[in-house]
Design an enzyme around this catalytic site. Structure first.
Site, PDB file in Angstrom:
ATOM      1  N   GLU A 245       1.090  -1.169  -0.152  1.00 12.04           N
ATOM      2  CA  GLU A 245       0.454  -0.001  -0.220  1.00 12.04           C
ATOM      3  C   GLU A 245       0.970   0.792   0.091  1.00 12.04           C
ATOM      4  O   GLU A 245       0.595   2.460   0.842  1.00 12.04           O
ATOM      5  CB  GLU A 245      -0.728  -0.205   1.202  1.00 12.04           C
ATOM      6  N   HIS A 256     -13.970   2.997   3.314  1.00 15.77           N
ATOM      7  CA  HIS A 256     -13.571   2.401   4.432  1.00 15.77           C
ATOM      8  C   HIS A 256     -12.878   3.833   5.769  1.00 15.77           C
ATOM      9  O   HIS A 256     -13.372   3.670   7.138  1.00 15.77           O
ATOM     10  CB  HIS A 256     -12.078   1.998   4.349  1.00 15.77           C
TER      11      HIS A 256
HETATM   12  P1  NAD Z   1     -16.867 -12.259  11.254  1.00 15.35           P
HETATM   13  O1  NAD Z   1     -15.661 -12.629  10.591  1.00 15.35           O
HETATM   14  O2  NAD Z   1     -17.107 -12.229  12.700  1.00 15.35           O
HETATM   15  O3  NAD Z   1     -18.041 -13.224  10.177  1.00 15.35           O
HETATM   16  C1  NAD Z   1     -19.428 -12.548   9.903  1.00 15.35           C
HETATM   17  C2  NAD Z   1     -20.212 -13.678  11.547  1.00 15.35           C
HETATM   18  O4  NAD Z   1     -20.689 -15.028  10.232  1.00 15.35           O
HETATM   19  C3  NAD Z   1     -19.235 -14.058  12.570  1.00 15.35           C
HETATM   20  O5  NAD Z   1     -20.473 -14.429  13.155  1.00 15.35           O
HETATM   21  C4  NAD Z   1     -19.086 -15.661  12.059  1.00 15.35           C
HETATM   22  O6  NAD Z   1     -19.600 -16.857  13.395  1.00 15.35           O
HETATM   23  C5  NAD Z   1     -20.802 -15.632  10.815  1.00 15.35           C
HETATM   24  N1  NAD Z   1     -20.331 -17.364   9.593  1.00 15.35           N
HETATM   25  C6  NAD Z   1     -18.708 -17.018   9.349  1.00 15.35           C
HETATM   26  N2  NAD Z   1     -19.014 -17.740   8.393  1.00 15.35           N
HETATM   27  C7  NAD Z   1     -20.388 -18.253   8.746  1.00 15.35           C
HETATM   28  C8  NAD Z   1     -20.681 -19.519   7.636  1.00 15.35           C
HETATM   29  N3  NAD Z   1     -20.150 -20.202   6.026  1.00 15.35           N
HETATM   30  N4  NAD Z   1     -22.181 -19.643   8.269  1.00 15.35           N
HETATM   31  C9  NAD Z   1     -22.628 -19.159   8.973  1.00 15.35           C
HETATM   32  N5  NAD Z   1     -22.111 -18.250   9.791  1.00 15.35           N
HETATM   33  C10 NAD Z   1     -21.037 -17.913   9.260  1.00 15.35           C
HETATM   34  O7  NAD Z   1     -17.561 -10.612   9.273  1.00 15.35           O
HETATM   35  P2  NAD Z   1     -16.773 -11.093   8.165  1.00 15.35           P
HETATM   36  O8  NAD Z   1     -17.672 -10.338   7.993  1.00 15.35           O
HETATM   37  O9  NAD Z   1     -16.139 -12.398   7.465  1.00 15.35           O
HETATM   38  O10 NAD Z   1     -14.945  -9.761   7.839  1.00 15.35           O
HETATM   39  C11 NAD Z   1     -15.423  -8.860   9.455  1.00 15.35           C
HETATM   40  C12 NAD Z   1     -13.878  -8.042   9.231  1.00 15.35           C
HETATM   41  O11 NAD Z   1     -13.019  -8.624   8.249  1.00 15.35           O
HETATM   42  C13 NAD Z   1     -13.129  -6.808  10.124  1.00 15.35           C
HETATM   43  O12 NAD Z   1     -12.460  -7.136  11.156  1.00 15.35           O
HETATM   44  C14 NAD Z   1     -13.192  -6.518   8.842  1.00 15.35           C
HETATM   45  O13 NAD Z   1     -11.562  -5.354   9.429  1.00 15.35           O
HETATM   46  C15 NAD Z   1     -11.876  -7.026   8.193  1.00 15.35           C
HETATM   47  N6  NAD Z   1     -11.494  -7.119   6.276  1.00 15.35           N
HETATM   48  C16 NAD Z   1     -10.314  -7.065   6.580  1.00 15.35           C
HETATM   49  C17 NAD Z   1      -9.669  -7.363   5.827  1.00 15.35           C
HETATM   50  C18 NAD Z   1      -8.246  -7.559   5.201  1.00 15.35           C
HETATM   51  O14 NAD Z   1      -7.402  -7.148   3.998  1.00 15.35           O
HETATM   52  N7  NAD Z   1      -7.546  -7.773   5.764  1.00 15.35           N
HETATM   53  C19 NAD Z   1     -10.121  -6.676   4.084  1.00 15.35           C
HETATM   54  C20 NAD Z   1     -11.906  -6.380   4.943  1.00 15.35           C
HETATM   55  C21 NAD Z   1     -12.284  -6.906   6.280  1.00 15.35           C
HETATM   56  N1  GLY Z   2      -9.030  -4.347   2.453  1.00 14.50           N
HETATM   57  C1  GLY Z   2      -8.590  -3.247   2.454  1.00 14.50           C
HETATM   58  C2  GLY Z   2      -6.795  -4.229   1.704  1.00 14.50           C
HETATM   59  O1  GLY Z   2      -7.074  -5.046   1.547  1.00 14.50           O
HETATM   60  O2  GLY Z   2      -6.323  -2.792   0.942  1.00 14.50           O
END
Ligand code: NAD
Ligand code: GLY
Length: 377
Positions: A245, A256
């Protein structure tokens, strides 16, 4: 090696990063063949699977059976579901459990779950014994199209989102699209915000397609697979050009800066999921762009209309319980990683597919915009 398991054969997207390159496998039923895929790349490795309790109850047995079938020994490390697990206490517990499980260089951490698990387990893998490899098995739409790809890992600090972390690329991503069948509708919708994001950044044709076909994407089948593949290709291309980045990867932060401030204002709670915050933040980024005269107001309306049509929040007033004073949002924005020596960096847009990095955004203009947003029309 990837097996077609149904009418929708699996696809492979390559993330090109020299000696850190890896494949993203996308398709239905891939958890069943995960053992074979991993054993082919890392025969004899010991594995520690990190999962949240909800995902473990639904999908862990399948994964363990697949690994055992390929002759791979694994242990499981379970954490509570939800954003609260991206915390220092849970991070410490996972790190200690990995060491206790004797995970060493050459072994693998496997993140089975959504973005929370991928970020947490990936960060733990990046520090245990100064770094062990990890595999992402994303089970939410959001994690399949975004968080499992690109190597950003980390946890939250009391000061805000993702403020502690590391770049640590996975060695393989296995996105089993059948896992999405158990995902609650609200979570699927939240993940869709990140799919729409790729169209809004630089692919107007993809956004137009989504406007016409979003219902098919929600229903599943080929349209969903196509949308996930297009999203992964978009992210892989940007990450391949700018892993750390230093430039264009910042475009992936569209929505974001506002979104992270909203998540903080709602206490990282179920009141506003990450993807919902991104949707609202993208609607705001386009309205702010229109206010600054960068794009026509009808462009911002078009973006808002599509996000609202799929059921995503687009206005502060859509957040149950509200978000508190604008001064708190401004304080959170000032803590965001997209701040360089006090001047604000935002991703703004000249049109759908025309996002760009705007440095030196005037904080007073942001404050005035948010005051306006906070006042019901
Ligand atoms: P999460 O991991 O909390 O999952 C959402 C919910 O869905 C949880 O309650 C989980 O138990 C449930 N779940 C997951 N898979 C399931 C399935 N197949 N069936 C039923 N339930 C299921 O949330 P998310 O939306 O996947 O991820 C959000 C997180 O990702 C945030 O912390 C965000 O900051 C991060 N993020 C990181 C990046 C990166 O590049 N690293 C990019 C975007 C978001
Ligand atoms: N979700 C932002 C990144 O991966 O750079």
């Amino acid at each position: 090696m990837t097996m077609p398991s149904s009418a929708h054969p699996a696809r492979t997207v390559r993330v090109d990063l020299a000696n850190r390159s890896y494949d993203i496998l996308i398709g239905p039923g891939l958890i069943e063949t995960a053992g074979r895929e991993i054993a082919a790349r890392r025969p004899g490795a010991r594995l520690a699977i990190v999962a949240d309790e909800t995902v473990a109850a639904l999908h862990l047995d399948r994964l363990e059976a697949s690994l055992a079938g390929a002759g791979l020994a694994s242990t499981r490390i379970l954490v509570a579901p939800g954003e609260g697990s991206k915390s220092f206490p849970t991070f410490e517990r996972v790190v200690e459990a990995l060491i206790d499980a004797k995970i060493e260089r050459g072994d693998l951490v496997v993140a089975l779950g959504g973005g929370v698990i991928g970020d947490l387990a990936g960060f733990a893998a990046s520090v245990v014994r100064r770094g062990v490899d990890f595999v992402q098995v994303p089970t939410t739409l959001l994690s399949q199209v975004d968080s499992s790809v690109g190597g950003k890992t980390g946890i939250n600090s009391a000061h805000g989102k993702n403020l502690v972390g590391a770049f640590h690329q996975p060695v393989l991503v296995i996105a089993d699209t059948s896992a999405l069948d158990t995902l609650p509708a609200r979570e699927f919708r939240a993940g869709y915000a990140e799919v729409a994001k790729y169209g809004l950044i630089d692919d107007a044709a993809f956004f137009s397609e989504l406007e016409s076909n979003w219902r098919e994407v929600f229903e599943g089948g080929r349209a969903r697979l196509d949308a996930i593949e297009t999203s992964c290709r978009a992210k892989a291309a940007i990450v391949g050009r700018d892993e750390r980045e230093s430039g264009e990867r910042a475009l992936l932060n569209l929505g974001h800066t506002f979104g992270h401030a909203l998540e903080k204002a709602t206490g990282f709670s179920q009141r506003l999921l990450h993807g919902e915050a991104v949707a609202l933040g993208m609607a705001q980024a386009f309205r702010f762009s229109a206010k600054l005269g960068l794009c026509a107001p009808k462009v911002a309306e078009r973006v808002e209309d599509h996000l609202a049509e799929v059921g995503l929040p687009t206005r502060l007033q859509h957040i149950a319980g509200g978000v508190g004073p604008v001064s708190d949002l401004m304080a959170a924005i000032a803590q965001d990683k997209k701040v360089a020596r006090g001047s604000l960096t935002f991703i703004l847009a000249r049109g759908v597919g025309g996002a760009f990095i705007a440095k030196d955004v005037d904080p007073a203009a942001v404050q005035a915009f948010l005051e306006e947003e906070a006042t019901p029309a």
